[in-house]
Design a protein around this motif. Structure first.
Motif, PDB file in Angstrom:
ATOM      1  N   GLN A  45      -5.967  23.991 -21.566  1.00 19.99           N
ATOM      2  CA  GLN A  45      -4.166  22.617 -20.719  1.00 19.99           C
ATOM      3  C   GLN A  45      -3.523  22.285 -22.577  1.00 19.99           C
ATOM      4  O   GLN A  45      -2.211  22.442 -22.562  1.00 19.99           O
ATOM      5  CB  GLN A  45      -4.956  21.132 -20.672  1.00 19.99           C
ATOM      6  N   GLN A  46      -4.112  22.050 -23.135  1.00 20.37           N
ATOM      7  CA  GLN A  46      -3.730  22.502 -24.726  1.00 20.37           C
ATOM      8  C   GLN A  46      -2.521  23.726 -24.861  1.00 20.37           C
ATOM      9  O   GLN A  46      -1.542  23.258 -25.641  1.00 20.37           O
ATOM     10  CB  GLN A  46      -4.364  22.025 -25.378  1.00 20.37           C
ATOM     11  N   VAL A  49       0.979  23.248 -22.792  1.00 19.06           N
ATOM     12  CA  VAL A  49       1.370  22.015 -22.741  1.00 19.06           C
ATOM     13  C   VAL A  49       2.298  22.381 -24.873  1.00 19.06           C
ATOM     14  O   VAL A  49       3.374  22.428 -24.963  1.00 19.06           O
ATOM     15  CB  VAL A  49       0.748  20.503 -23.310  1.00 19.06           C
ATOM     16  N   ASP A  54       6.557  22.162 -18.062  1.00 15.16           N
ATOM     17  CA  ASP A  54       7.097  20.368 -17.963  1.00 15.16           C
ATOM     18  C   ASP A  54       5.602  19.788 -17.105  1.00 15.16           C
ATOM     19  O   ASP A  54       6.030  18.797 -17.005  1.00 15.16           O
ATOM     20  CB  ASP A  54       8.564  20.779 -16.981  1.00 15.16           C
ATOM     21  N   LEU A  56       1.716  20.052 -15.667  1.00 10.16           N
ATOM     22  CA  LEU A  56      -0.045  20.720 -15.376  1.00 10.16           C
ATOM     23  C   LEU A  56      -0.319  20.584 -14.147  1.00 10.16           C
ATOM     24  O   LEU A  56      -0.652  19.734 -13.396  1.00 10.16           O
ATOM     25  CB  LEU A  56      -0.176  20.241 -16.619  1.00 10.16           C
ATOM     26  N   GLN A  73      -2.564  12.873 -21.822  1.00 10.74           N
ATOM     27  CA  GLN A  73      -1.462  13.491 -22.098  1.00 10.74           C
ATOM     28  C   GLN A  73       0.354  13.617 -21.387  1.00 10.74           C
ATOM     29  O   GLN A  73      -0.126  12.764 -20.004  1.00 10.74           O
ATOM     30  CB  GLN A  73      -1.627  14.834 -21.884  1.00 10.74           C
ATOM     31  N   THR A  75       2.412  15.251 -20.519  1.00 13.13           N
ATOM     32  CA  THR A  75       2.816  15.963 -19.551  1.00 13.13           C
ATOM     33  C   THR A  75       2.126  15.403 -18.167  1.00 13.13           C
ATOM     34  O   THR A  75       1.080  15.416 -17.916  1.00 13.13           O
ATOM     35  CB  THR A  75       2.061  17.548 -20.338  1.00 13.13           C
ATOM     36  N   VAL A  77      -0.111  16.079 -14.674  1.00 15.28           N
ATOM     37  CA  VAL A  77      -0.786  16.550 -14.150  1.00 15.28           C
ATOM     38  C   VAL A  77      -0.923  16.589 -12.865  1.00 15.28           C
ATOM     39  O   VAL A  77      -1.104  15.357 -12.941  1.00 15.28           O
ATOM     40  CB  VAL A  77      -1.854  16.237 -15.061  1.00 15.28           C
TER      41      VAL A  77
END
Length: 261
Positions: A45-46, A49, A54, A56, A73, A75, A77
């Motif tokens: 994930q990191q 990102v 935009d 996940l 985060q 972002t 999900v």
């Protein structure tokens, strides 16, 4: 968009990737993939990102993983087919319990009375739902006597060990409810060769090759295209600021009947 996915562990990986890419292409968007078969969700994930995705999409197979681990985060999900969501994360998933209930009721209508369940059980989100639904529906139908429950990985080796044990019983199963197409295909092949017409067999997953086997494999088809479309819809609403609270959307699978049942 980013997709975090254990490719070798999730049974519908190829179909999910294909449908997501098609849905995104229509919107002139692309998909970045991080395979977590041998890695961790957090690292993947990191990494995505950092590449500027935009949103996940995250697929998790093991029920031991906590979905809340990705909620910190900024972002958005969206969990895909990873069990029930908790916290503030949107989730779209297959109702695997509904799929198994549909299978068992169908087999009962076909005259089966001694079904066996062969699947992963608590080793995966899907297996947990399947096993719970099998126990629930068989106990609700008086005519059914559960012959056996065998839990193990979705491999041909495991399926062969199950048949070697169960097919030799004085009253062997007259139906096999399988948690994967690979297990079902192996069981069907062995029964067809050694004990023709001795039991009905139903798989799970809707692999494209199920209709090419001999006998053709009855299976539960997963709504993978609908998963992809719904996941993208939820992500778009998050990005547009239209989603006030988390969603947990369960989509029903469907049974495709062929020669093995």
């Amino acid at each position: 968009m980013g997709l975090v996915l254990p490719i070798d562990l999730y049974p519908a990986s190829d179909m999910l990737i294909r449908h997501l890419e098609r849905c995104l292409a229509i919107r002139d968007m692309s998909l970045l993939l991080a395979d977590t078969t041998e890695g961790t969700d957090h690292e993947a994930q990191q990494r995505l990102v950092a590449q500027g995705v935009d949103a996940l999409f995250v697929v998790r197979v093991s029920p031991s993983q906590d979905p809340l681990g990705v909620s910190g985060q900024s972002t958005p999900v969206i969990l895909i087919d990873s069990g029930r969501a908790s916290g503030d994360i949107d989730s779209v998933r297959v109702d695997h319990g509904a799929g198994i209930r549909q299978v068992v009721r169908f087999l009962a209508r076909e005259g089966a009375s001694r079904p066996a369940f062969v699947g992963e059980g608590s080793a995966s989100h899907n297996g947990t739902q399947q096993l719970e639904a099998f126990a629930e529906v068989t106990s609700s139908i008086p005519e059914l006597l559960t012959t056996a429950i065998r839990l193990g990985p979705p491999t041909a080796e495991f399926a062969r060990s199950v048949i070697a044990e169960l097919a030799c019983l004085d009253a062997p199963p007259d139906a096999y409810v399988c948690g994967s197409d690979i297990v079902a295909a192996t069981i069907s092949k062995l029964l067809h060769r050694e004990h023709p017409l001795s039991a009905l067999v139903v798989g799970y997953g809707g692999k494209a090759w199920c209709g090419l086997l001999s006998p053709e494999l009855t299976t539960v088809d997963l709504p993978v295209q609908a998963l992809a479309e719904e996941a993208l819809r939820l992500a778009s609403r998050r990005l547009d600021g239209l989603q006030a609270g988390p969603n947990d959307i369960a989509l029903p699978p469907s049974l495709t009947v062929r020669e093995s049942a």
